[in-house]
Design an enzyme around this catalytic site. Sequence first.
Site, PDB file in Angstrom:
ATOM      1  N   HIS A 195      35.820  41.825  45.763  1.00 21.82           N
ATOM      2  CA  HIS A 195      36.327  40.661  45.616  1.00 21.82           C
ATOM      3  C   HIS A 195      36.029  39.832  46.709  1.00 21.82           C
ATOM      4  CE1 HIS A 195      39.991  37.892  43.977  1.00 21.82           C
ATOM      5  NE2 HIS A 195      39.005  37.425  44.213  1.00 21.82           N
ATOM      6  N   TYR A 243      45.329  38.787  41.761  1.00 19.83           N
ATOM      7  CA  TYR A 243      45.961  37.717  41.051  1.00 19.83           C
ATOM      8  C   TYR A 243      47.242  38.443  40.455  1.00 19.83           C
ATOM      9  CZ  TYR A 243      41.418  35.972  40.687  1.00 19.83           C
ATOM     10  OH  TYR A 243      39.976  35.321  40.943  1.00 19.83           O
TER      11      TYR A 243
END
Length: 262
Positions: A96, A38
């Site tokens: 992730h 992010y």
Amino acid sequence: MPDIGLGTSGHEGDEGTKRSVTAALDVGYRHVDTAQMYGNERAVGEAIAESPVDRDDVVLATKIHPDNLGYDDATRTARESLDRLGVDAVDLLYVHWPHSAYDPEETLRAMDDLRDEGVTDHVGLSNFTPDLLAEARDLLESPVAAHQVECHPLLPQAELRADARDHGHALVGYSPLGRGKALDDPLLSDIAEKHDTTTAAVCLAWAFDREALVPIPKGSGDHVRANYEARELRLDDEDLDRIEAYDRRERFIDPDAAAWNR
């Protein structure tokens, strides 16, 4: 695990991220989710550090980028995440996506070592299929504390919710509003009208009613408070049965490299 968290994917710049995290902590959120991918770990960490809420009261989670899942890169970049976040450890560290540099034995050994060394208190997985979850459990020495996937009334993830119940971990649901695309759904809108509320509140109330499911909506401005207050809405059995029987099922985050596409 608190019953709601703040997702921070896609927030507008560092200042936007800080405002949202600050607002969430002020409202009552005690779970903040970020990721190397992010690009906002520093802003998230600054907001938590500047908040009057005690750091020990906040579940802080981040995720290792798929390109960094080789053993050396995973252990190095996890520590770099701590530096950006300004913390000595995170509460929850995820793999992730199980692709790119993901190697079950090497990646999961790194996760175990990071937990043993105090970089993280708990190990999580994200975007795994049931088969990959089973493989990871066999390889990990650490218990799986959470599995994070897209989950909302149009993608209820019944098999993965059952897996979470059976194995005692949380299923953390990202994009619980279907990236906003569930908000115009006719069934969900009809249920919202019945309760004189918003479709977003219906999506979140559905999640709160599911055992072991923790939604982490992204939010900014007034939406941060509205999402938190959706905890007060109770759907009745008729609403839940209609959603359960609904024939619309849609995944909104579906990269070609995802495990379910291989």
